[in-house]
Design a protein around this motif. Structure first.
Motif, PDB file in Angstrom:
ATOM      1  N   GLU A  62       0.824  -1.200   0.000  1.00  0.00           N
ATOM      2  CA  GLU A  62       0.000   0.000   0.000  1.00  0.00           C
ATOM      3  C   GLU A  62       0.866   1.261   0.000  1.00  0.00           C
ATOM      4  O   GLU A  62       1.937   1.297   0.606  1.00  0.00           O
ATOM      5  N   SER A  63       0.377   2.282  -0.641  1.00  0.00           N
ATOM      6  CA  SER A  63       1.019   3.594  -0.599  1.00  0.00           C
ATOM      7  C   SER A  63       0.404   4.408   0.529  1.00  0.00           C
ATOM      8  O   SER A  63      -0.817   4.407   0.707  1.00  0.00           O
ATOM      9  N   PRO A  64       1.224   5.144   1.292  1.00  0.00           N
ATOM     10  CA  PRO A  64       0.662   5.960   2.372  1.00  0.00           C
ATOM     11  C   PRO A  64       0.086   7.286   1.888  1.00  0.00           C
ATOM     12  O   PRO A  64      -0.580   7.988   2.651  1.00  0.00           O
ATOM     13  N   VAL A  65       0.335   7.618   0.636  1.00  0.00           N
ATOM     14  CA  VAL A  65      -0.029   8.940   0.134  1.00  0.00           C
ATOM     15  C   VAL A  65      -1.526   9.199   0.270  1.00  0.00           C
ATOM     16  O   VAL A  65      -1.953  10.294   0.653  1.00  0.00           O
ATOM     17  N   THR A  66      -2.335   8.187  -0.024  1.00  0.00           N
ATOM     18  CA  THR A  66      -3.788   8.374   0.007  1.00  0.00           C
ATOM     19  C   THR A  66      -4.356   8.323   1.426  1.00  0.00           C
ATOM     20  O   THR A  66      -5.550   8.526   1.611  1.00  0.00           O
ATOM     21  N   LEU A  67      -3.517   8.051   2.409  1.00  0.00           N
ATOM     22  CA  LEU A  67      -3.989   7.876   3.788  1.00  0.00           C
ATOM     23  C   LEU A  67      -3.726   9.102   4.658  1.00  0.00           C
ATOM     24  O   LEU A  67      -3.963   9.059   5.868  1.00  0.00           O
ATOM     25  N   LEU A  68      -3.250  10.188   4.061  1.00  0.00           N
ATOM     26  CA  LEU A  68      -2.922  11.383   4.824  1.00  0.00           C
ATOM     27  C   LEU A  68      -4.135  12.280   5.033  1.00  0.00           C
ATOM     28  O   LEU A  68      -5.021  12.365   4.174  1.00  0.00           O
ATOM     29  N   ALA A  69      -4.129  12.983   6.152  1.00  0.00           N
ATOM     30  CA  ALA A  69      -5.144  13.997   6.425  1.00  0.00           C
ATOM     31  C   ALA A  69      -4.609  15.367   6.030  1.00  0.00           C
ATOM     32  O   ALA A  69      -3.408  15.540   5.759  1.00  0.00           O
ATOM     33  N   GLU A  70      -5.466  16.350   6.002  1.00  0.00           N
ATOM     34  CA  GLU A  70      -5.073  17.712   5.657  1.00  0.00           C
ATOM     35  C   GLU A  70      -3.975  18.194   6.606  1.00  0.00           C
ATOM     36  O   GLU A  70      -4.057  18.038   7.818  1.00  0.00           O
ATOM     37  N   GLY A  71      -2.914  18.765   6.033  1.00  0.00           N
ATOM     38  CA  GLY A  71      -1.833  19.325   6.835  1.00  0.00           C
ATOM     39  C   GLY A  71      -0.746  18.344   7.208  1.00  0.00           C
ATOM     40  O   GLY A  71       0.238  18.708   7.844  1.00  0.00           O
ATOM     41  N   GLU A  72      -0.903  17.061   6.829  1.00  0.00           N
ATOM     42  CA  GLU A  72       0.109  16.057   7.139  1.00  0.00           C
ATOM     43  C   GLU A  72       1.041  15.859   5.945  1.00  0.00           C
ATOM     44  O   GLU A  72       0.632  15.999   4.794  1.00  0.00           O
ATOM     45  N   ARG A  73       2.296  15.524   6.237  1.00  0.00           N
ATOM     46  CA  ARG A  73       3.240  15.182   5.185  1.00  0.00           C
ATOM     47  C   ARG A  73       4.079  13.995   5.636  1.00  0.00           C
ATOM     48  O   ARG A  73       4.104  13.646   6.821  1.00  0.00           O
ATOM     49  N   LEU A  74       4.751  13.376   4.679  1.00  0.00           N
ATOM     50  CA  LEU A  74       5.481  12.138   4.928  1.00  0.00           C
ATOM     51  C   LEU A  74       6.983  12.343   4.796  1.00  0.00           C
ATOM     52  O   LEU A  74       7.449  13.101   3.928  1.00  0.00           O
ATOM     53  N   VAL A  75       7.753  11.640   5.644  1.00  0.00           N
ATOM     54  CA  VAL A  75       9.200  11.553   5.475  1.00  0.00           C
ATOM     55  C   VAL A  75       9.640  10.165   5.930  1.00  0.00           C
ATOM     56  O   VAL A  75       9.018   9.561   6.803  1.00  0.00           O
ATOM     57  N   THR A  76      10.693   9.656   5.339  1.00  0.00           N
ATOM     58  CA  THR A  76      11.284   8.425   5.829  1.00  0.00           C
ATOM     59  C   THR A  76      11.899   8.675   7.197  1.00  0.00           C
ATOM     60  O   THR A  76      12.469   9.746   7.456  1.00  0.00           O
ATOM     61  N   MET A  77      11.790   7.701   8.117  1.00  0.00           N
ATOM     62  CA  MET A  77      12.376   7.904   9.432  1.00  0.00           C
ATOM     63  C   MET A  77      13.897   7.962   9.363  1.00  0.00           C
ATOM     64  O   MET A  77      14.546   8.492  10.266  1.00  0.00           O
ATOM     65  N   ALA A  78      14.479   7.431   8.295  1.00  0.00           N
ATOM     66  CA  ALA A  78      15.920   7.556   8.113  1.00  0.00           C
ATOM     67  C   ALA A  78      16.349   9.018   8.098  1.00  0.00           C
ATOM     68  O   ALA A  78      17.500   9.342   8.414  1.00  0.00           O
ATOM     69  N   SER A  79      15.430   9.904   7.748  1.00  0.00           N
ATOM     70  CA  SER A  79      15.777  11.328   7.680  1.00  0.00           C
ATOM     71  C   SER A  79      16.150  11.903   9.038  1.00  0.00           C
ATOM     72  O   SER A  79      16.887  12.888   9.115  1.00  0.00           O
TER      73      SER A  79
END
Length: 769
Positions: free
Chosen positions: A548-565
């Motif tokens: 699954e891709s997490p992109v479609t599971l985000l709410a308004e104002g949320e963004r994604l980053v790898t925890m490696a960051s």
């Protein structure tokens, strides 16, 4: 100074009205263009047709401001039949017409023009230039060879109504850079002395730090040099450096302070390992392989510095995939963590996560009698294929099978890494392709970007489409990076079981913790390697899964980053975690509390309430950020790396994840994988940057555990009652020791716990007082 520099050829878009007369005169003297009889009006119409065609472009070349040559660039697939040439993304076709020489021709004039044209083509971001000159045109064939073109073979080609026997040829960036005409460019620009010196210093610092952490090295205080200085003897060399030792014996080492004393004074991480071979216990038979992985890690580190652009501050507003591609470190604990043995430089540029390059996957059809497709709950084959492939791709693949005499219903579609398709499919599986059990189908339309885990791809064309994970038979960090068809059979079912458990337990939801299910998996087992008595790496070369891709599971104002960051420092030395803390406006302690609630707390809950252990390192977690603070997390890579550590009855087929383990060993799922593998490094970064002292960081970790215990007083020691995360010490499991012992296979996947190596016990930084 080169002739190209002296003549300084330039290119500009052709203007049919302005340039027709010049081009017509040049064509009149160029019989191999088959246009010697064209009038100026006809040439003007021809140039206008080139300009209006989206598949090609025309360019007028000047030397010293005067018209001197004409160039056409085009999409190879628009001219060369598909059965004659397998065009790749990044290919560009080229035709060159040079003005006839004047009374006193300039020696090397055409060579200077050819070099300028090639640089113009590569400046457009292409990977290869393709030409198809008349096979009788020996002059241009020689010039092409001087530019690095390799003749693939002769083909029959029809252009502008004229048939010719063409010498189909290609030239890659590396081919051109190594050629006589392209020799002015450095083919390895990342291997500059200054970049290599910085990479060596970084890796020497990491070696001294991590190998001391694993108690393989024992630096001694150097009081004569001042407070915090240490000294280490390695063979004929002595290394002195300044460092502080934080909780969990984390050596926070000042890389700039390192000096090497002895006959050789420059820093070289490869020489350091050779000097320490006996201390590190590297077998003679495997030393060269480990050094090759380390040399590759060094080359990658230099390349990352050469191509670095985004700073940690820039990443605050970057997209998910921009952050993914900006990572420079790899695994924070392993020294040789970017081996990738098998990749060439062009492979690195095309497929390494840090290049951010896009590629298209290659697909094959696998005979159903020798393959299997496993699907998750609520998914059937049709809905799976609708998510994995576009309607055009499904139709074309079926047509290609039918055209080759196969019934499309008798096959499963299997994606293959482009490297695997080139290096393994036509060679390792030649017999399978020849008998029709594997049928190559071509590349997809969708573009994918490789992720930190290198064999996992994110769909850039359709971001909501599933991730794709494929086998990749390169040697990297102690393993051949295959993918087991046997494991793929059970992967969706395992994911469904874990997802149900997580969804039903409010403790996970309250922490914002979710899993990304691996919804489908396919594997091919019809090869001869599956008929051998003993298991072997060749059984893991043709399999894939969809996550699954997490992109479609985000709410308004949320963004994604790898925890490696969170463990990333940019080329200027600035930490992304520090930038996030400061940009959030939160007190550092509150920022860390939020992170621990999203990351540590659910992992502790999984272990204590369910005997469930994940593999929660940086590239397996995707963090959700809200206003630069962590508000949730997605756990991925479930099928291969999840384990149930207590006695539990699971449905048939997925019970392979049950590994009954005593309490002290269960606790290592947190102590080793979380405390030592992630939090130790993050605490060091925040301490070094003056954001939060390491002791204060670990007090927050203890506070998180206290909070969990207060809410679950009856479950604080786990289901078996013997998992004590506040124990005085725990077994010090060491990662580099595993790789140093056997860089070809660090652990036995079927019996991982028995393969581990320990270095005594480690004091627990959150032990009860």
């Amino acid at each position: 100074m080169t002739l190209t520099t002296i003549l300084a050829p330039t290119l500009e878009p052709v203007d049919p009205a302005r340039d027709a007369a010049d081009v017509q005169a040049w064509l009149a003297a160029a019989p191999f263009w088959e246009m010697t009889d064209r009038t100026p009006d006809q040439v003007r119409a021809y140039l206008a047709s080139v300009v209006s065609d989206p598949a090609q472009s025309g360019w007028l070349g000047r030397v010293d401001g005067e018209p001197a040559f004409y160039v056409e660039t085009y999409a190879p697939a628009s001219l060369i039949p598909a059965d004659a040439f397998d065009a790749r993304p990044g290919d560009l076709g080229m035709h060159l017409l040079v003005a006839p020489p004047a009374a006193d021709p300039v020696p090397g004039f055409t060579s200077a023009v050819m070099a300028a044209v090639m640089r113009h083509c590569f400046a457009q971001g292409v990977d290869r230039v393709v030409v198809e000159p008349d096979a009788r045109n020996t002059a241009i064939l020689a010039k092409n060879a001087a530019a690095g073109f390799r003749v693939l073979g002769e083909i029959d080609l029809v252009t502008e109504g004229h048939a010719k026997r063409a010498a189909l040829s290609v030239c890659s960036r590396d081919d051109f850079a190594a050629s006589p005409l392209g020799g002015g460019e450095d083919p390895f620009p990342h291997l500059r002395p200054d970049l290599a010196e910085a990479a060596h210093r970084h890796l020497v610092a990491k070696a001294l730090s991590e190998l001391s952490h694993e108690r393989l090295l024992a630096p001694e205080p150097a009081a004569d040099l001042g407070d915090g200085w240490h000294r280490l003897t390695a063979g004929a060399s002595t290394y002195v450096f300044r460092a502080r030792v934080l909780p969990l014996e984390h050596w926070l080492l000042d890389a700039e302070s390192i000096r090497r004393e002895g006959a050789r004074t420059h820093l070289d991480v490869l020489e350091l390992v050779v000097e320490l071979q006996d201390v590190l216990g590297i077998p003679d038979a495997l030393l060269s392989t480990y050094l090759e992985e380390l040399a590759s890690t060094l080359a990658g580190a230099a390349a990352k510095r050469h191509g670095a652009a985004a700073t940690s501050a820039d990443l605050l507003d970057a997209s998910f995939q921009e952050v993914e591609a900006a990572m420079t470190e790899g695994h924070p604990g392993f020294l040789a963590n970017n081996g990738r043995i098998g990749f060439s430089l062009s492979d690195y540029r095309a497929y390494a996560p840090e290049t951010g390059a896009r590629t298209r996957l290659v697909w094959v059809a696998a005979a159903r009698e020798h393959a299997h497709l496993a699907l998750g709950e609520g998914l059937d084959e049709r809905s799976h294929l609708e998510a994995a492939l576009t309607p055009d791709e499904r139709r074309v693949f079926a047509e290609r099978l039918a055209d080759r005499g196969h019934d499309p219903d008798g096959f499963h579609f299997l994606p293959v890494h482009p490297w695997q398709a080139e290096h393994r499919l036509p060679i390792t599986f030649a017999a399978d392709v020849a008998r029709g059990d594997l049928v190559p189908l071509g590349r997809t339309a969708d573009e994918y970007q490789p992720q930190q885990s290198i064999r996992t791809f994110f769909n850039r064309t359709r971001p909501g489409a599933p991730y794709v994970k494929v086998a990749l038979a390169i040697q990297n960090m102690g393993f051949l990076r295959g993918l087991s068809p046997q494991y793929m059979r059970d992967t969706p079912a395992i994911n469904d079981w874990v997802a149900r458990l997580v969804a039903r337990d409010r403790g996970f939801a309250d922490a914002g913790f979710r899993v990304l299910r691996e919804r489908a998996a396919v594997g091919y087992t019809g090869d001869v390697y599956h008929a051998t008595r003993a298991t072997n790496p060749h059984r893991k070369m043709l399999a894939a899964l969809w996550r699954e891709s997490p992109v479609t599971l985000l709410a308004e104002g949320e963004r994604l980053v790898t925890m490696a960051s969170l463990l990333h420092r940019d080329h200027e030395g600035s930490a992304y975690a520090t930038a996030l803390v400061r940009a959030s406006g939160l007190a550092p302690s509150d920022w860390v509390r939020a992170y621990l609630r999203a990351y540590l707390r659910p992992l502790v809950h999984a272990l204590l309430a369910h005997d469930l252990a994940f593999m929660p390192h940086g590239e397996n977690l995707i963090l959700v950020l809200t206003d630069h603070a962590v508000s949730g997390a997605f756990m991925k890579d479930i099928g291969e790396e999840v384990a149930v550590l207590g006695a539990r009855a699971l449905p048939p087929g997925i019970d392979r994840i049950v590994h009954e383990t005593p309490g002290r060993e269960k606790a290592l799922a947190i102590f080793t994988d979380v405390f030592d593998g992630v939090l130790r490094h993050l605490s060091g970064i925040l301490d070094a940057d003056g954001v939060l002292p390491a002791d204060a960081f670990w007090r927050l970790v203890a506070e998180c555990l206290d909070g969990y215990e207060a809410e679950h007083p009856d479950g604080a020691l786990g289901l078996s009652g013997d998992v004590d995360l506040r124990a005085q010490a725990f077994a010090h499991s060491c990662l580099n020791r595993l790789q140093l012992r056997n860089t070809l296979q660090m652990v036995d996947i079927a019996n991982q716990s028995e393969s581990l190596l320990y270095a005594g016990e480690m004091p627990n930084p959150v032990a009860r007082v």
